[in-house]
Design a protein around this motif. Sequence first.
Motif, short mmCIF file in Angstrom:
data_model
loop_
_atom_site.label_atom_id
_atom_site.label_comp_id
_atom_site.label_asym_id
_atom_site.label_seq_id
_atom_site.Cartn_x
_atom_site.Cartn_y
_atom_site.Cartn_z
N ALA A 396 0.83 -1.21 0.00
CA ALA A 396 0.00 0.00 0.00
C ALA A 396 0.86 1.26 0.00
CB ALA A 396 -0.93 -0.01 1.21
N HIS A 397 1.91 1.27 0.83
CA HIS A 397 2.80 2.43 0.88
C HIS A 397 3.50 2.65 -0.46
CE1 HIS A 397 3.29 2.65 5.55
NE2 HIS A 397 2.04 2.78 5.14
N ASP A 398 3.85 1.57 -1.14
CA ASP A 398 4.56 1.69 -2.42
C ASP A 398 3.74 2.41 -3.48
OD1 ASP A 398 6.87 0.52 -1.53
OD2 ASP A 398 6.45 -1.46 -2.40
N VAL A 399 2.42 2.39 -3.36
CA VAL A 399 1.56 3.06 -4.35
C VAL A 399 0.90 4.30 -3.77
CG1 VAL A 399 1.16 0.98 -5.72
CG2 VAL A 399 -0.37 1.50 -3.81
N GLY A 400 1.44 4.80 -2.67
CA GLY A 400 0.97 6.07 -2.12
C GLY A 400 -0.22 5.99 -1.21
N LEU A 401 -0.58 4.79 -0.77
CA LEU A 401 -1.70 4.63 0.17
C LEU A 401 -1.10 4.46 1.57
CD1 LEU A 401 -3.87 2.14 -1.94
CD2 LEU A 401 -4.09 4.64 -1.78
N HIS A 402 -0.86 5.59 2.24
CA HIS A 402 -0.15 5.56 3.51
C HIS A 402 -1.07 5.48 4.72
CE1 HIS A 402 3.51 6.35 1.31
NE2 HIS A 402 2.98 7.43 0.77
N ASP A 403 -2.33 5.76 4.52
CA ASP A 403 -3.30 5.73 5.62
C ASP A 403 -4.11 4.44 5.51
OD1 ASP A 403 -5.24 6.07 7.52
OD2 ASP A 403 -5.94 8.01 6.80
N ALA A 404 -4.00 3.58 6.52
CA ALA A 404 -4.69 2.28 6.48
C ALA A 404 -6.20 2.43 6.36
CB ALA A 404 -4.34 1.47 7.72
N SER A 405 -6.74 3.56 6.80
CA SER A 405 -8.19 3.76 6.71
C SER A 405 -8.62 4.22 5.33
CB SER A 405 -8.64 4.80 7.75
OG SER A 405 -8.05 6.08 7.47
N ALA A 406 -7.64 4.49 4.44
CA ALA A 406 -7.95 5.01 3.12
C ALA A 406 -8.06 3.92 2.07
CB ALA A 406 -6.88 6.02 2.69
N TYR A 407 -7.91 2.65 2.47
CA TYR A 407 -8.05 1.56 1.52
C TYR A 407 -8.58 0.33 2.23
CZ TYR A 407 -3.59 -0.07 3.48
OH TYR A 407 -2.59 -0.49 4.32
N ARG A 408 -9.13 -0.60 1.44
CA ARG A 408 -9.60 -1.87 1.98
C ARG A 408 -8.65 -2.97 1.54
NH1 ARG A 408 -15.10 -3.38 -0.13
NH2 ARG A 408 -14.74 -5.14 1.29
N GLU A 409 -8.56 -4.02 2.33
CA GLU A 409 -7.71 -5.15 1.97
C GLU A 409 -8.47 -6.45 2.13
OE1 GLU A 409 -5.23 -5.88 6.07
OE2 GLU A 409 -4.67 -4.10 4.88
N LEU A 410 -8.10 -7.41 1.28
CA LEU A 410 -8.79 -8.70 1.28
C LEU A 410 -7.81 -9.80 0.89
CD1 LEU A 410 -11.47 -10.39 1.31
CD2 LEU A 410 -11.68 -9.85 -1.12
#
Length: 636
Positions: A396-410
């Motif tokens: 997530a950090h590698d693609v600029g998603l640094h806030d865990a609340s800003a994306y979903r994971e599965l």
Amino acid sequence: MARAVAEALEGDTPLLVEAGTGTGKSFAYLVPAVLRAVHHGERVVVSTATLALQRQILTKDLPAVAGALEGALPRRAEVALLKGWHNYACKHKVSGGYPDEAPTLFEVEAPAEHPGADADEGLGAQVVRVREWVGTTETGDRDELVPGVSDRAWRQVSVTKMDCIGQRCPMLAECFPERAKNAAREADVVVTNHAMLGIAASGSPGVLPEHDALVVDEAHELTSRSRSAATAELSGPSVERMSRMVRRHAGVLVPELEECGARLAAAIIAVPAGRLPDGLTPALQEVVTLLAAACREALSLTKPSGGGAKDGGDGGLQMARSALTLGVEIADRLLSDNVAQRRDVLWCDERSDGSKRLFVAPLEVAGLVAENLFTDHSVVLTSATLRIGGQFTPAAHDVGLHDASAYRELEVPAPFDYARQAIRYVASSLPAPAAGGGGPEALAEIVALLEASRGGCLGLFSSRRAAERAAEHVRETTDLPVMCQGEDSIGELVRAFREDPEASLFGTLSLWQGVDVAGLTNRLVIIDRIPFPRPDDPVVQARSEVAAKRGANAFLAVSAAHAALLLAQGAGRLIRSTSDRGVVAILDSRISTARYGSFLLRSLPPMWPTTNGEIARSALRRLAEEATQVPAAADA
């Protein structure tokens, strides 16, 4: 997964999905993508890293999905394939609108052969064949030319986007890449590749059609492809070729530009190979400044409207101006404060012949990817190996998603019983491997494993030298057939490996990913060492420094994360179906003795673990018996 993808396409929260081999993840994202595109008129771009998956999606998966959804859709989905400009033949070039093949600005010494190219066919025969093909093809797509041709032959019939004369082209109505681009603008689903995403991320979003959603398969490759697209190269010979191109095709002589090639080569040769953390040396600063000014002067003199240059839609002139434009861009980048501000990494690379080149690459691409690819789009990222150390956070950090609340994971596990189907054997008694390949103990371990399995081994090595050394040793000490990368095309080697249950195939990075050989012909995967990046890699060094300044463990954040991803990819070559069985043998004892070993192991499939070599060899003997009985049973 399909439900999660559908929700992601409806909203603005990115979704990261690790879906193991065999889950059918392409169907899981294509079904909601097609439904969303057709019902809501929202174009979806699907990107893959490998040619094999791109073909699978276009020729098998999307037709199957479209057929299955026919009753649920008001119309059949329109699908288009979009690649980079140089992947299509140029009819204007074939008809003589461009000069004969000229080296590109940054031509490599020995262009790699395109998959499927006939190594025994001469260049002239290839050129004749590809020109004849251009007159019959409907798409001009290089990958539809069978057998393929070398890169040098293909350049005789193609141009880059920068070299294209665009609206001035007399054959615009017949232009293959323009047709592909127009089809993409009208399609519901556009299939493309990560190289195109990398170009878009670097600041050229126009290479993609307007779209509402982006699905990135093989997403673990996105950052490396984006960094490659944003990496620039400069050398004395490349500037000399640019000068000749301007003189020959634009009829313009710029003395300062003529001088720059030799001066740049002299300035670079004085620089030691490796990273230049403080930026250009004074000598390089002076010559690059002169280069920027000379390129700008040449661009002014070669304007089609005057200044002594040829007029109209001349392909040679366009090639010269494209080279000059690229020269200005690279020079300006090198003269900026990007290196000092740690936004770019600069290094000097030395070739085997002693010549040197400058490279500049972005330190991080996360901001570029997030801003230029993700903004205002629904985003789905998926891969069989997206987690590192059991976590989505690094990806997530590698693609600029640094806030865990800003994306979903599965996480969608593979439908395999790894603990029953596979053994993970770590040869913990071996000494730590030395550079350039394992020592005599490791070679003896390879032979013991191959003799137990009677071949059927995919050997994944950290270097070409190590693979060749191991292959030579096995040939000298056993009667088992061993093929090694470089002896034929990857496609032919994999085909031969698949068809012979006693054959083994040894190689490097090209085999760690994308090789799909199911069944007992692939019953043993050997990994010679943990695939850490080279410690002197300039980008790795710079990223490690930044990670340390942020308070992170630099080794785990950069080197170990890289190794974990490749290990997972390599180990994933073994179990490709619910009936597969075999052994993954890791010959690097550090994975069981070093503190970082547990981090690496968490990225691997949950195979049954052992450090007992006899257990692994006994299992391989049983599998070898089954493998040799299969043909007899089939004949009966």
